[in-house]
Scaffold this active site. Structure first.
Site, PDB file in Angstrom:
ATOM      1  N   HIS A 194      61.993 140.606  20.388  1.00 36.32           N
ATOM      2  CA  HIS A 194      62.383 139.245  20.015  1.00 36.32           C
ATOM      3  C   HIS A 194      61.171 138.381  19.766  1.00 36.32           C
ATOM      4  O   HIS A 194      61.131 137.575  18.842  1.00 36.32           O
ATOM      5  CB  HIS A 194      63.210 138.613  21.143  1.00 36.32           C
ATOM      6  CG  HIS A 194      64.616 139.096  21.159  1.00 36.32           C
ATOM      7  ND1 HIS A 194      65.363 139.144  22.301  1.00 36.32           N
ATOM      8  CD2 HIS A 194      65.401 139.540  20.166  1.00 36.32           C
ATOM      9  CE1 HIS A 194      66.572 139.602  21.997  1.00 36.32           C
ATOM     10  NE2 HIS A 194      66.600 139.853  20.718  1.00 36.32           N
ATOM     11  N   ARG A 337      72.837 144.407   0.571  1.00 40.50           N
ATOM     12  CA  ARG A 337      72.951 145.770   1.089  1.00 40.50           C
ATOM     13  C   ARG A 337      74.140 145.846   2.047  1.00 40.50           C
ATOM     14  O   ARG A 337      74.300 144.983   2.911  1.00 40.50           O
ATOM     15  CB  ARG A 337      71.671 146.156   1.825  1.00 40.50           C
ATOM     16  CG  ARG A 337      71.777 147.527   2.466  1.00 40.50           C
ATOM     17  CD  ARG A 337      70.478 148.002   3.020  1.00 40.50           C
ATOM     18  NE  ARG A 337      70.155 147.381   4.294  1.00 40.50           N
ATOM     19  CZ  ARG A 337      69.044 147.630   4.966  1.00 40.50           C
ATOM     20  NH1 ARG A 337      68.139 148.447   4.453  1.00 40.50           N
ATOM     21  NH2 ARG A 337      68.810 147.051   6.116  1.00 40.50           N
ATOM     22  N   GLU A 435      65.809 156.529   0.769  1.00 44.60           N
ATOM     23  CA  GLU A 435      65.042 156.457   2.011  1.00 44.60           C
ATOM     24  C   GLU A 435      65.117 157.747   2.819  1.00 44.60           C
ATOM     25  O   GLU A 435      64.596 157.840   3.913  1.00 44.60           O
ATOM     26  CB  GLU A 435      65.429 155.239   2.859  1.00 44.60           C
ATOM     27  CG  GLU A 435      66.871 154.834   2.834  1.00 44.60           C
ATOM     28  CD  GLU A 435      67.128 153.483   3.499  1.00 44.60           C
ATOM     29  OE1 GLU A 435      66.200 152.820   3.983  1.00 44.60           O
ATOM     30  OE2 GLU A 435      68.307 153.096   3.547  1.00 44.60           O
ATOM     31  N   ASN A 458      60.168 152.257   4.615  1.00 47.08           N
ATOM     32  CA  ASN A 458      60.096 152.293   6.085  1.00 47.08           C
ATOM     33  C   ASN A 458      60.796 153.552   6.603  1.00 47.08           C
ATOM     34  O   ASN A 458      60.266 154.276   7.436  1.00 47.08           O
ATOM     35  CB  ASN A 458      60.788 151.070   6.704  1.00 47.08           C
ATOM     36  CG  ASN A 458      60.233 149.770   6.178  1.00 47.08           C
ATOM     37  OD1 ASN A 458      59.127 149.753   5.655  1.00 47.08           O
ATOM     38  ND2 ASN A 458      60.986 148.697   6.293  1.00 47.08           N
ATOM     39  N   ASP A 459      61.991 153.776   6.072  1.00 50.51           N
ATOM     40  CA  ASP A 459      62.723 154.964   6.513  1.00 50.51           C
ATOM     41  C   ASP A 459      62.229 156.218   5.820  1.00 50.51           C
ATOM     42  O   ASP A 459      62.202 157.289   6.421  1.00 50.51           O
ATOM     43  CB  ASP A 459      64.228 154.779   6.265  1.00 50.51           C
ATOM     44  CG  ASP A 459      64.854 153.975   7.389  1.00 50.51           C
ATOM     45  OD1 ASP A 459      64.533 154.265   8.557  1.00 50.51           O
ATOM     46  OD2 ASP A 459      65.628 153.053   7.102  1.00 50.51           O
ATOM     47  N   CYS A 506      61.470 148.248  -1.481  1.00 46.40           N
ATOM     48  CA  CYS A 506      61.817 147.114  -0.620  1.00 46.40           C
ATOM     49  C   CYS A 506      61.376 147.332   0.831  1.00 46.40           C
ATOM     50  O   CYS A 506      61.666 146.510   1.694  1.00 46.40           O
ATOM     51  CB  CYS A 506      63.304 146.795  -0.694  1.00 46.40           C
ATOM     52  SG  CYS A 506      64.335 148.116  -0.062  1.00 46.40           S
TER      53      CYS A 506
HETATM   54  C1  PEP Z   1      63.405 150.599   4.559  1.00 49.28           C
HETATM   55  O1  PEP Z   1      63.846 151.526   5.242  1.00 49.28           O
HETATM   56  O2  PEP Z   1      62.290 150.638   3.995  1.00 49.28           O
HETATM   57  C2  PEP Z   1      64.195 149.372   4.382  1.00 49.28           C
HETATM   58  C3  PEP Z   1      63.820 148.431   3.550  1.00 49.28           C
HETATM   59  O3  PEP Z   1      65.305 149.226   5.154  1.00 49.28           O
HETATM   60  P1  PEP Z   1      65.236 148.833   6.707  1.00 49.28           P
HETATM   61  O4  PEP Z   1      63.809 148.460   7.018  1.00 49.28           O
HETATM   62  O5  PEP Z   1      66.172 147.714   6.876  1.00 49.28           O
HETATM   63  O6  PEP Z   1      65.656 150.095   7.358  1.00 49.28           O
HETATM   64 MG    MG Z   2      65.909 151.519   5.790  1.00 48.66          MG
END
Ligand code: PEP
Ligand code: MG
Length: 575
Positions: A194, A337, A435, A458-459, A506
């Site tokens: 947080h 999304r 992802e 990220n994923d 993204c």
């Molecule tokens: C990602 O996985 O890069 C993404 C943008 O989604 P999140 O970070 O919400 O999993």
């Molecule tokens: Mg993701």
């Protein structure tokens, strides 16, 4: 004596100021035996303390400063919910009667019982709730022991000081914000804590996970906080101070200069247009997106509407949230999304705890497993499409079956709106997030069936390198420059470009200025990122020669030597 500590920088910028230490009530309490005729008195004392804390939190919730981030209210509600949990509000009273012990002891025992239940759960989001439980108990103990709330009894410190805490609750931060701290640093916390979330939305340079800062720093000591690099310098000498004053001044000038780019068209040197979009978590974030000149919302993480509450948002509530964002963006596109719940974003009270949440029932898998919930959301998104330019984005697709089922669900939602005579955009584009490596390696089926793609790096990195993105102990292995990641990202972009399917990135890579040119060199023309990074990325875009970076990006794809990769990246960024 001067020394330096390293933690996780969660919000950029440089702050120089005097340390203001915050103490929390100790969770160490004595066990006292009470006479039978004092049981009722002890129970009443416990109830008084509980009521006092409940009132403090409710008062805070009704006096949230206008400039506080939207999450504050949700955080306060979580603390109020924890306070209302029977384990903490009722069980201690039974224990006082059964064991004839003092209220503090009974509360502490119940807290430990509750925390033990949390320990059985291997989930980063729930681990953060464990901290919330401790913070709530600290508050009640504070009220029991001194009659004063724990962390809120702070004497207002001088403006511009740096708050040093072992841990901070979001409720504390609301008050501290009014004291205009220059920065805050904590021993605990990770990038998903947080404190980190709040720090980012307040835009104050901050560091978490410093481990021993609270113990090592003394009141009034001079501190330098370098939020970008996660570096804390304690008691710096005059030369270091001078150096950081200069850096702070430069940083402020850079921010001012960047603001001038807000309305500048984002294009590289040859005039090719680059689209810079914003990632948002809540509808209100669109204002920050607009202030930073976003060309649209590239990712609306709608699952945040579902968190920190016991019920699910209904269709109308969701529709209002999406419509607010869509109308605030005018004619600019808003990519919504569908809920990416599961993994580290679990619903409150979820009954099943997955053995391996990141690989479990998450994102589109959960959407398809909960068809009614999915249907409600799709209807809400489609209804909002009548008010602007909406795009639907499906997270974590990995197979043709999921793809077909998702498109079918959209078609069913449209048909049900038709039956009800409700307006929506019949041409609403449907896209998918790439992802999962499986999707990246079989991209053809996605480009054929979908209107656009968005790469969730990220994923994609988490799943390609088998590194849990929420686990601090493997965070150092999380590497966007790993040759496997670079080759996957580049091939997704190339394949999509060849197929004529618009593609964006993204994930966090899109907002990392050191990777902007590399992604442009791979052929990327659309980025979506936290609004705070938009102008810095635009600045790099404006000075980029596409031909030069394309040549260097190709060379980077041919090497697997990390040092060579880094030196090529440096070369590219120095152009
Ligand atoms: C990602 O996985 O890069 C993404 C943008 O989604 P999140 O970070 O919400 O999993
Ligand atoms: Mg993701």
């Amino acid at each position: 004596m001067s020394f330096t500590l390293h933690g996780i920088g969660v919000s950029s910028g440089i702050a120089i100021g005097r340390a203001h230490l915050v103490s929390h009530a100790q969770l160490e309490v004595a066990h006292l035996e009470i006479p039978a005729d004092q049981v009722l008195f002890e129970q009443a004392r416990f109830d008084d303390a509980l009521n006092k804390v409940r009132k403090e939190l409710s008062d805070l919730a009704t006096h949230i400063p206008d400039n506080a981030p939207a999450e504050f209210e949700a955080f306060l509600n979580v603390h109020l919910m924890i306070l209302g949990d029977e384990t903490l509000s009722e069980a201690p009273k039974a224990m006082i009667a059964a064991q004839r012990c003092n209220a503090e002891w009974a509360l502490k025992q119940q807290m430990e019982a509750l925390l033990e239940q949390f320990d059985q759960i291997d989930d980063a989001y729930l681990r953060e709730r464990k901290t919330d439980v401790k913070q709530v108990v600290e508050r009640v103990l504070g009220a029991l022991m001194t009659g004063a709330p724990a962390a809120l009894s702070v004497v207002p410190p001088e403006e511009g000081s740096i708050l040093v805490a072992h841990d901070l609750s979001p409720a504390d931060v609301i008050l501290y914000k009014q004291h205009r701290f220059a920065s805050f640093i904590t021993d605990l916390g990770g990038t998903t804590s947080h404190t980190a979330i709040v720090a980012r939305s307040l835009g104050i340079p901050s560091i978490v996970a410093l481990h021993h800062a609270r113990r090592l720093v003394r009141e009034n000591e001079t501190l330098i906080v370098d939020g970008a690099h996660g570096v804390l310098i304690v008691d710096p000498d005059e030369t270091v101070l001078e150096e950081y004053r200069l850096r702070r001044h430069e940083w402020e000038l850079d921010q001012q200069k960047l603001r001038r780019l807000t309305t500048t068209r984002a294009a590289v040197l040859d005039g090719t247009r680059i689209e810079l979009h914003a990632n948002i978590e809540l509808s209100d974030d669109v204002h920050q997106a607009r202030e930073n000149g976003a060309a649209g919302v590239g990712l609306f993480r709608t699952e945040f509407l579902y968190l920190n509450r016991r019920d699910l948002p209904g269709e109308d509530e969701q529709f209002e949230a999406y419509r607010t964002a869509v109308t605030a963006m005018g004619r600019l596109p808003v990519t919504i999304r569908t809920f990416d719940l599961g993994a580290d974003k679990e619903l409150d009270g979820a009954e099943r705890v997955a053995p391996n949440p990141a690989l479990g029932l998450r994102a589109i898998r959960l959407c398809l497993a909960e068809p009614q919930m999915f249907h409600r959301q799709l209807r809400a998104i489609l209804r909002a499409s009548a008010f602007g330019r909406v795009k639907i984005l499906i997270p974590m697709l990995s197979s043709m079956t999921e793809l077909r089922q998702s498109l079918l669900a959209v078609a069913e939602a449209k048909a049900s709106l038709d039956r009800d005579g409700i307006a929506y955009d019949h041409e609403v584009p449907v896209g998918g997030m790439v992802e999962v490596p499986a999707a990246a390696l079989s991209l053809g089926m996605f480009t054929r069936k979908l209107d656009f793609l968005s790469i969730g790096t990220n994923d994609l990195i988490q799943y390609t390198l088998a590194i849990d993105r929420t686990d601090e102990s493997v965070a150092h292995l999380y590497d966007p420059l790993h040759p496997a990641v670079l080759n996957l990202v580049a091939s997704i972009i190339q394949t999509a470009n060849k197929a004529g399917t618009p593609v964006a990135v993204c994930g966090e890579m899109a907002g990392d200025v050191s990777l902007t040119r590399l992604l442009l060199g791979f052929g990327l023309r659309q980025f979506s990122m936290h609004p705070a990074n938009l102008l810095a990325v635009k600045q790099v875009v404006l000075k980029t020669d596409l031909d030069e970076v394309t040549v260097l990006a190709k060379r980077m794809l041919k090497t697997d030597d990390p040092e060579k990769l880094h030196s090529l990246l440096l070369k590219m960024n120095a152009l």
